[in-house]
Design a protein around this motif. Structure first.
Motif, PDB file in Angstrom:
ATOM      1  N   GLU A 181     -11.061 -33.813  69.822  1.00 34.02           N
ATOM      2  CA  GLU A 181     -11.263 -35.275  70.073  1.00 34.02           C
ATOM      3  C   GLU A 181     -11.861 -35.647  68.649  1.00 34.02           C
ATOM      4  O   GLU A 181     -11.809 -36.781  68.373  1.00 34.02           O
ATOM      5  CB  GLU A 181     -12.134 -35.368  71.171  1.00 34.02           C
ATOM      6  N   ARG A 182     -12.842 -35.009  68.263  1.00 36.94           N
ATOM      7  CA  ARG A 182     -13.539 -35.656  66.923  1.00 36.94           C
ATOM      8  C   ARG A 182     -12.587 -35.738  65.928  1.00 36.94           C
ATOM      9  O   ARG A 182     -12.357 -36.559  65.432  1.00 36.94           O
ATOM     10  CB  ARG A 182     -14.554 -34.176  66.630  1.00 36.94           C
ATOM     11  N   ALA A 183     -11.600 -34.892  65.682  1.00 41.11           N
ATOM     12  CA  ALA A 183     -10.577 -34.867  64.809  1.00 41.11           C
ATOM     13  C   ALA A 183      -9.653 -36.065  64.795  1.00 41.11           C
ATOM     14  O   ALA A 183      -9.550 -36.854  63.974  1.00 41.11           O
ATOM     15  CB  ALA A 183      -9.579 -33.567  64.637  1.00 41.11           C
ATOM     16  N   ALA A 184      -9.134 -36.132  66.146  1.00 40.10           N
ATOM     17  CA  ALA A 184      -8.367 -37.548  66.509  1.00 40.10           C
ATOM     18  C   ALA A 184      -8.854 -38.747  66.254  1.00 40.10           C
ATOM     19  O   ALA A 184      -8.475 -39.749  65.785  1.00 40.10           O
ATOM     20  CB  ALA A 184      -7.957 -37.389  68.110  1.00 40.10           C
ATOM     21  N   PHE A 185     -10.348 -38.658  66.761  1.00 43.81           N
ATOM     22  CA  PHE A 185     -11.259 -39.952  66.566  1.00 43.81           C
ATOM     23  C   PHE A 185     -11.300 -40.606  65.086  1.00 43.81           C
ATOM     24  O   PHE A 185     -10.929 -41.531  64.763  1.00 43.81           O
ATOM     25  CB  PHE A 185     -12.441 -39.821  67.383  1.00 43.81           C
ATOM     26  N   LEU A 186     -11.797 -39.340  64.525  1.00 47.43           N
ATOM     27  CA  LEU A 186     -12.072 -39.655  62.894  1.00 47.43           C
ATOM     28  C   LEU A 186     -10.899 -40.174  62.241  1.00 47.43           C
ATOM     29  O   LEU A 186     -10.704 -41.131  61.516  1.00 47.43           O
ATOM     30  CB  LEU A 186     -12.490 -38.402  62.302  1.00 47.43           C
ATOM     31  N   LEU A 187      -9.680 -39.278  62.407  1.00 45.24           N
ATOM     32  CA  LEU A 187      -8.516 -39.541  61.530  1.00 45.24           C
ATOM     33  C   LEU A 187      -7.829 -40.867  61.975  1.00 45.24           C
ATOM     34  O   LEU A 187      -7.397 -41.659  61.075  1.00 45.24           O
ATOM     35  CB  LEU A 187      -7.499 -38.373  61.780  1.00 45.24           C
ATOM     36  N   HIS A 188      -8.100 -41.311  63.346  1.00 48.14           N
ATOM     37  CA  HIS A 188      -7.524 -42.568  63.633  1.00 48.14           C
ATOM     38  C   HIS A 188      -8.287 -43.562  63.400  1.00 48.14           C
ATOM     39  O   HIS A 188      -8.085 -44.728  62.948  1.00 48.14           O
ATOM     40  CB  HIS A 188      -6.826 -42.506  65.069  1.00 48.14           C
ATOM     41  N   ASP A 189      -9.423 -43.472  64.219  1.00 50.34           N
ATOM     42  CA  ASP A 189     -10.396 -44.713  64.273  1.00 50.34           C
ATOM     43  C   ASP A 189     -11.176 -45.004  62.945  1.00 50.34           C
ATOM     44  O   ASP A 189     -11.644 -46.228  62.630  1.00 50.34           O
ATOM     45  CB  ASP A 189     -11.288 -44.482  65.362  1.00 50.34           C
ATOM     46  N   VAL A 190     -11.313 -43.958  62.281  1.00 46.56           N
ATOM     47  CA  VAL A 190     -12.230 -44.207  60.945  1.00 46.56           C
ATOM     48  C   VAL A 190     -11.449 -44.105  59.803  1.00 46.56           C
ATOM     49  O   VAL A 190     -11.727 -45.200  59.174  1.00 46.56           O
ATOM     50  CB  VAL A 190     -13.252 -42.986  60.987  1.00 46.56           C
ATOM     51  N   PHE A 191     -10.574 -43.193  59.534  1.00 41.87           N
ATOM     52  CA  PHE A 191      -9.581 -43.502  58.324  1.00 41.87           C
ATOM     53  C   PHE A 191      -8.233 -44.203  58.665  1.00 41.87           C
ATOM     54  O   PHE A 191      -7.608 -43.903  57.454  1.00 41.87           O
ATOM     55  CB  PHE A 191      -9.577 -41.809  57.942  1.00 41.87           C
ATOM     56  N   GLY A 192      -8.128 -44.504  59.684  1.00 41.47           N
ATOM     57  CA  GLY A 192      -6.897 -45.417  59.680  1.00 41.47           C
ATOM     58  C   GLY A 192      -5.404 -44.771  59.857  1.00 41.47           C
ATOM     59  O   GLY A 192      -4.542 -45.488  59.718  1.00 41.47           O
ATOM     60  N   LEU A 193      -5.365 -43.450  60.223  1.00 40.39           N
ATOM     61  CA  LEU A 193      -4.079 -42.863  60.126  1.00 40.39           C
ATOM     62  C   LEU A 193      -3.329 -43.143  61.607  1.00 40.39           C
ATOM     63  O   LEU A 193      -4.099 -43.468  62.673  1.00 40.39           O
ATOM     64  CB  LEU A 193      -4.104 -41.437  60.266  1.00 40.39           C
ATOM     65  N   SER A 194      -2.124 -43.363  61.539  1.00 42.42           N
ATOM     66  CA  SER A 194      -1.143 -43.341  62.814  1.00 42.42           C
ATOM     67  C   SER A 194      -1.205 -42.290  63.617  1.00 42.42           C
ATOM     68  O   SER A 194      -1.596 -41.101  63.048  1.00 42.42           O
ATOM     69  CB  SER A 194       0.337 -43.874  62.279  1.00 42.42           C
ATOM     70  N   PHE A 195      -1.063 -42.564  65.027  1.00 48.78           N
ATOM     71  CA  PHE A 195      -1.242 -41.390  65.577  1.00 48.78           C
ATOM     72  C   PHE A 195      -0.006 -40.260  65.478  1.00 48.78           C
ATOM     73  O   PHE A 195      -0.186 -39.112  65.655  1.00 48.78           O
ATOM     74  CB  PHE A 195      -1.053 -41.937  67.136  1.00 48.78           C
ATOM     75  N   GLU A 196       1.075 -40.604  64.753  1.00 50.42           N
ATOM     76  CA  GLU A 196       2.132 -39.847  64.306  1.00 50.42           C
ATOM     77  C   GLU A 196       1.584 -38.936  63.125  1.00 50.42           C
ATOM     78  O   GLU A 196       1.704 -37.610  63.174  1.00 50.42           O
ATOM     79  CB  GLU A 196       3.319 -40.376  63.850  1.00 50.42           C
ATOM     80  N   GLU A 197       0.831 -39.533  62.127  1.00 52.22           N
ATOM     81  CA  GLU A 197       0.292 -38.702  61.279  1.00 52.22           C
ATOM     82  C   GLU A 197      -0.982 -37.729  61.654  1.00 52.22           C
ATOM     83  O   GLU A 197      -1.119 -36.598  61.463  1.00 52.22           O
ATOM     84  CB  GLU A 197      -0.542 -39.648  60.434  1.00 52.22           C
ATOM     85  N   VAL A 198      -1.735 -38.305  62.683  1.00 53.64           N
ATOM     86  CA  VAL A 198      -2.568 -37.350  63.433  1.00 53.64           C
ATOM     87  C   VAL A 198      -1.915 -36.211  63.937  1.00 53.64           C
ATOM     88  O   VAL A 198      -2.614 -35.111  63.990  1.00 53.64           O
ATOM     89  CB  VAL A 198      -3.455 -38.418  64.387  1.00 53.64           C
ATOM     90  N   ALA A 199      -1.129 -36.591  64.844  1.00 53.59           N
ATOM     91  CA  ALA A 199      -0.321 -35.651  65.491  1.00 53.59           C
ATOM     92  C   ALA A 199       0.062 -34.377  64.604  1.00 53.59           C
ATOM     93  O   ALA A 199       0.015 -33.317  64.842  1.00 53.59           O
ATOM     94  CB  ALA A 199       0.950 -36.010  66.111  1.00 53.59           C
ATOM     95  N   ALA A 200       0.755 -34.577  63.574  1.00 54.00           N
ATOM     96  CA  ALA A 200       1.163 -33.708  62.472  1.00 54.00           C
ATOM     97  C   ALA A 200       0.037 -32.958  62.022  1.00 54.00           C
ATOM     98  O   ALA A 200       0.009 -31.720  61.605  1.00 54.00           O
ATOM     99  CB  ALA A 200       1.799 -34.506  61.384  1.00 54.00           C
ATOM    100  N   THR A 201      -1.325 -33.499  61.714  1.00 50.09           N
ATOM    101  CA  THR A 201      -2.388 -32.978  61.375  1.00 50.09           C
ATOM    102  C   THR A 201      -2.962 -32.025  62.354  1.00 50.09           C
ATOM    103  O   THR A 201      -3.294 -30.753  61.909  1.00 50.09           O
ATOM    104  CB  THR A 201      -3.320 -33.958  60.876  1.00 50.09           C
ATOM    105  N   ILE A 202      -3.135 -32.117  63.432  1.00 47.15           N
ATOM    106  CA  ILE A 202      -3.755 -31.358  64.520  1.00 47.15           C
ATOM    107  C   ILE A 202      -2.769 -30.644  65.108  1.00 47.15           C
ATOM    108  O   ILE A 202      -3.308 -29.719  66.558  1.00 47.15           O
ATOM    109  CB  ILE A 202      -4.904 -32.031  65.366  1.00 47.15           C
ATOM    110  N   GLN A 203      -1.581 -30.923  64.970  1.00 49.43           N
ATOM    111  CA  GLN A 203      -0.404 -30.137  65.896  1.00 49.43           C
ATOM    112  C   GLN A 203      -0.501 -30.345  67.282  1.00 49.43           C
ATOM    113  O   GLN A 203      -0.520 -29.153  67.988  1.00 49.43           O
ATOM    114  CB  GLN A 203      -0.711 -28.696  65.502  1.00 49.43           C
ATOM    115  N   ARG A 204      -0.372 -31.546  67.483  1.00 52.77           N
ATOM    116  CA  ARG A 204      -0.330 -31.917  68.965  1.00 52.77           C
ATOM    117  C   ARG A 204       0.522 -33.159  68.897  1.00 52.77           C
ATOM    118  O   ARG A 204       0.813 -33.777  67.774  1.00 52.77           O
ATOM    119  CB  ARG A 204      -1.713 -32.303  69.589  1.00 52.77           C
ATOM    120  N   ASP A 205       1.068 -33.552  70.185  1.00 49.25           N
ATOM    121  CA  ASP A 205       2.081 -34.618  70.297  1.00 49.25           C
ATOM    122  C   ASP A 205       1.303 -36.091  70.116  1.00 49.25           C
ATOM    123  O   ASP A 205       0.066 -35.956  70.285  1.00 49.25           O
ATOM    124  CB  ASP A 205       3.022 -34.583  71.003  1.00 49.25           C
ATOM    125  N   ALA A 206       1.797 -36.947  69.588  1.00 47.97           N
ATOM    126  CA  ALA A 206       1.320 -38.262  69.565  1.00 47.97           C
ATOM    127  C   ALA A 206       0.541 -38.712  70.775  1.00 47.97           C
ATOM    128  O   ALA A 206      -0.400 -39.316  70.823  1.00 47.97           O
ATOM    129  CB  ALA A 206       2.074 -39.434  69.062  1.00 47.97           C
TER     130      ALA A 206
END
Length: 285
Positions: free
Chosen positions: A115-140
């Motif tokens: 949860e922490r990684a998804a929130f920071l990467l998307h809400d704080v650093f502005g990554l798309s959910f596709e990029e977040v998915a590739a980073t934490i190895q979960r689907d979008a």
């Protein structure tokens, strides 16, 4: 040949290092651990087939985030035995941090690592959910759910009342002066009725083992501290923003430094965060 490869890796890595440390620090709340994770990412970058990496920044951000996810598991175990309140390592800057203030970092502690990684990467650093998915190895879709859960948990920790920069620094300096001189009238006028104090000594230096809550309790604490400050001294080293909040760095009577950060709403101090654990202050010396 080896030296040339090292120079090539460093040339592409070093410009990204500040961004990567920013990601790692917000994941971990520890400056030393963040630097360790980024250095480990550099070692992996040296061993990677860099010519095959189309986007070095994305590749390295993924590497750092995954290293941090692993680190969070052991960090959580360490926090269970931590003496007294835990606060993130203080980062002192001239400018106010807009994205992640100290109360928000404390709220992030209550999230799962994903949860922490998804929130920071998307809400704080502005990554798309596709990029977040590739980073934490979960689907979008899963990443959207993780970020949504995180958002609901941390919503209250988002700063609702922005303090104008100069006013915030003026309040921090006035707080230092009143608390060290024993001017309880001025200090009391600055405190909200539900003010709280959170002091992190980590068992290494004297500090309250639990938060002190409420105007009367906080005033009583500061009356006692003022006598100590007047007898032993407390030297102001710097006024600035401590993890995005107005605050200051001081040199205390034991020869160690400490940081104080003030959460301010409607012109009054609602929370005081003091870091005294010397392990968390080494990077400030």
């Amino acid at each position: 040949m080896v030296a040339s490869a090292h120079e090539d890796a460093a040339a592409s890595f070093d410009p990204l290092r500040p961004k990567l440390i920013r990601v790692a620090y917000r994941m971990l709340g520890s400056v030393a651990d963040a630097e360790d994770m980024v250095q480990e990412a550099f070692i992996r970058w040296m061993g990677a087939d860099r010519a095959a990496v189309r986007e070095p920044e994305a590749f390295l951000r993924r590497t750092v985030t995954r290293l941090c996810l692993d680190q969070l598991k052991s960090a959580r175990r360490q926090r269970e035995t931590y003496v007294g309140p835990w606060l993130p390592d203080p980062v002192v800057e001239e400018e106010e941090e807009e994205d992640v203030t100290l109360p928000l970092m404390l709220a992030l502690e209550r999230l799962s690592p994903l949860e922490r990684a998804a929130f920071l990467l998307h809400d704080v650093f502005g990554l798309s959910f596709e990029e977040v998915a590739a980073t934490i190895q979960r689907d979008a879709a899963a990443c959207r759910q993780l970020a949504a859960r995180a958002r609901s948990h941390v919503r209250e920790a988002r700063p609702r009342f922005r303090v104008e920069k100069e006013r915030g620094l003026e309040l921090a300096e006035a707080f230092f002066t009143a608390s060290r001189s024993g001017d309880m009238k001025t200090l009391g006028a600055m405190l909200a009725a539900d003010v709280s104090v959170h002091a992190d000594g980590g068992g290494k230096r004297p500090a309250a083992n639990r938060p002190i809550i409420g105007f009367d309790a906080v005033m009583k604490m500061h009356e006692g501290l003022a006598r100590l400050f007047q007898a032993n001294g407390s030297k102001l080293l710097r006024i600035g923003f401590v993890n995005g909040l107005p605050g200051f760095v001081t040199l205390e009577a034991d020869g160690e430094i400490q940081t104080t950060a003030l959460d301010i709403e409607h012109g009054q101090v609602t929370a005081i965060y003091v870091v005294r654990n010397p392990d968390k202050l080494r990077h400030l010396h």
